[in-house]
Design an enzyme around this catalytic site. Structure first.
Site, PDB file in Angstrom:
ATOM      1  N   ASP A  63      -1.873 -16.196   0.009  1.00  0.00           N
ATOM      2  CA  ASP A  63      -2.851 -17.035   0.438  1.00  0.00           C
ATOM      3  C   ASP A  63      -3.309 -18.073  -0.556  1.00  0.00           C
ATOM      4  O   ASP A  63      -3.154 -17.783  -2.002  1.00  0.00           O
ATOM      5  CB  ASP A  63      -4.018 -16.239   0.818  1.00  0.00           C
ATOM      6  CG  ASP A  63      -4.149 -14.959   0.141  1.00  0.00           C
ATOM      7  OD1 ASP A  63      -4.319 -15.218  -0.860  1.00  0.00           O
ATOM      8  OD2 ASP A  63      -4.857 -13.979   0.585  1.00  0.00           O
ATOM      9  N   ASN A 129     -12.924  -4.217   5.333  1.00  0.00           N
ATOM     10  CA  ASN A 129     -13.008  -4.201   6.831  1.00  0.00           C
ATOM     11  C   ASN A 129     -11.453  -4.139   7.350  1.00  0.00           C
ATOM     12  O   ASN A 129     -11.080  -4.205   8.524  1.00  0.00           O
ATOM     13  CB  ASN A 129     -13.618  -5.390   7.636  1.00  0.00           C
ATOM     14  CG  ASN A 129     -12.837  -6.608   7.024  1.00  0.00           C
ATOM     15  OD1 ASN A 129     -11.773  -6.865   6.157  1.00  0.00           O
ATOM     16  ND2 ASN A 129     -13.171  -7.860   7.517  1.00  0.00           N
ATOM     17  N   HIS A 131      -8.764  -5.907   6.392  1.00  0.00           N
ATOM     18  CA  HIS A 131      -8.001  -7.123   6.213  1.00  0.00           C
ATOM     19  C   HIS A 131      -6.797  -7.236   5.276  1.00  0.00           C
ATOM     20  O   HIS A 131      -6.993  -6.510   4.113  1.00  0.00           O
ATOM     21  CB  HIS A 131      -8.903  -8.476   6.221  1.00  0.00           C
ATOM     22  CG  HIS A 131      -9.529  -8.652   4.641  1.00  0.00           C
ATOM     23  ND1 HIS A 131     -10.825  -8.761   4.391  1.00  0.00           N
ATOM     24  CD2 HIS A 131      -8.672  -9.065   3.849  1.00  0.00           C
ATOM     25  CE1 HIS A 131     -10.965  -9.016   3.108  1.00  0.00           C
ATOM     26  NE2 HIS A 131      -9.978  -8.974   2.580  1.00  0.00           N
ATOM     27  N   GLU A 136      -8.372 -11.578   9.290  1.00  0.00           N
ATOM     28  CA  GLU A 136      -9.440 -10.797   9.467  1.00  0.00           C
ATOM     29  C   GLU A 136      -9.495 -10.184  10.722  1.00  0.00           C
ATOM     30  O   GLU A 136      -8.205 -10.270  11.523  1.00  0.00           O
ATOM     31  CB  GLU A 136     -10.578 -11.744   9.699  1.00  0.00           C
ATOM     32  CG  GLU A 136     -11.041 -12.498   8.423  1.00  0.00           C
ATOM     33  CD  GLU A 136     -11.567 -11.579   7.137  1.00  0.00           C
ATOM     34  OE1 GLU A 136     -11.910 -10.528   7.370  1.00  0.00           O
ATOM     35  OE2 GLU A 136     -11.610 -12.080   6.083  1.00  0.00           O
TER      36      GLU A 136
END
Length: 262
Positions: A63, A129, A131, A136
């Site tokens: 990314d 979380n 990800h 997400e």
């Protein structure tokens, strides 16, 4: 899914390095999927220290932030130069271009790069979380490279790298979950109690887009390197099975140590 339990960041770095070295040395033209952030830092340090011959290897990064110049010290272009590309030779390196004038076209271009360079080993961290990359909760499991709006929790987690909250980018380009799952082998690293809930979901949670990392339950070749704190919320059965330190040699010799049933 193989689980390698380590006690220290140094053990994690050494184990991760040995897995990468095995791939690099055993392939004629290997492609490595690279991650950024704090999780792989020790692994990259081991690659530098040992002067790993990567001259025949290609890298593709997970990314990059949108609208952050490549020379900005918080861009992932800059990160990779500092950590690896200025120190070791590579055949070719690819990082998404978050400064592209047409971001949709950049996503298509980058997905084409991934198709042309199938990933032999993808390195991943994991968010609190669940990800992976910047994918997400709620991201479709078949998603290709795409533009994402960063959640407030992700921006807060990355705030420590920036001087001010307003400097933290709001968007990023990321390999999609579908793109990540095409890798032949995946290495996920996690340390500390902050990652415990996400690791619990990965190992024993429901296969669900609500936790992106659970997609790895369906991948045929995943190695998780984690410390006891990251595994601390796992069930007693998982804890009993994995709370000991195996060696990376066991994994490289195709041992079934720490293999979880999915």
């Amino acid at each position: 899914m193989n689980i390698l339990v380590v006690k220290t960041p140094e053990e994690l770095a050494e184990a991760g390095y040995k897995l990468i070295k095995e791939v690099v040395k055993s392939k004629e033209n290997p492609t490595l999927g690279m991650a950024t952030g704090s999780s792989p830092l020790g692994i990259y340090a081991e690659m530098r220290k040992n002067k790993l011959d990567t001259s025949h290897a290609t890298t593709v990064n997970l990314d990059e932030y949108v609208n952050l110049p490549h020379e900005d010290k918080n861009s992932y272009h800059y990160f990779m130069q500092e950590q690896l590309f200025d120190h070791l030779p590579f055949k070719q390196t690819y990082v998404p271009n978050g400064m592209a004038s047409d971001l949709e076209e950049e996503c298509k271009r980058y997905e084409g790069i991934l198709v042309a360079n199938p990933v032999d080993l993808q390195i991943l961290g994991i968010g609190e979380n669940g990800h992976i990359g910047f994918n997400e909760p709620g991201t479709p499991f078949n998603s290709p490279t795409n533009i994402v709006e960063l959640t407030e929790s992700t921006r807060q987690a990355n705030l420590r790298f920036f001087e001010n909250e307003e400097d933290v980018p709001t968007h990023a380009i990321t390999m999609g979950i579908g793109s990540i799952m095409k890798a032949k082998q995946i290495l996920l690293v996690a340390m500390g109690s902050k990652k415990a809930e996400a690791i619990k979901e990965l190992l024993q949670g429901e296969y669900s887009e609500a936790c992106p990392a659970t997609v790895l339950q369906r991948h045929p070749n995943v190695t998780v390197i984690a410390d006891p704190e990251a595994l601390s919320l796992c069930s007693e059965a998982i804890a009993d099975e994995h709370r000991q330190v195996f060696t990376i040699s066991d994994l490289l010799s195709d041992s079934r140590v720490g293999e979880t049933a999915n």
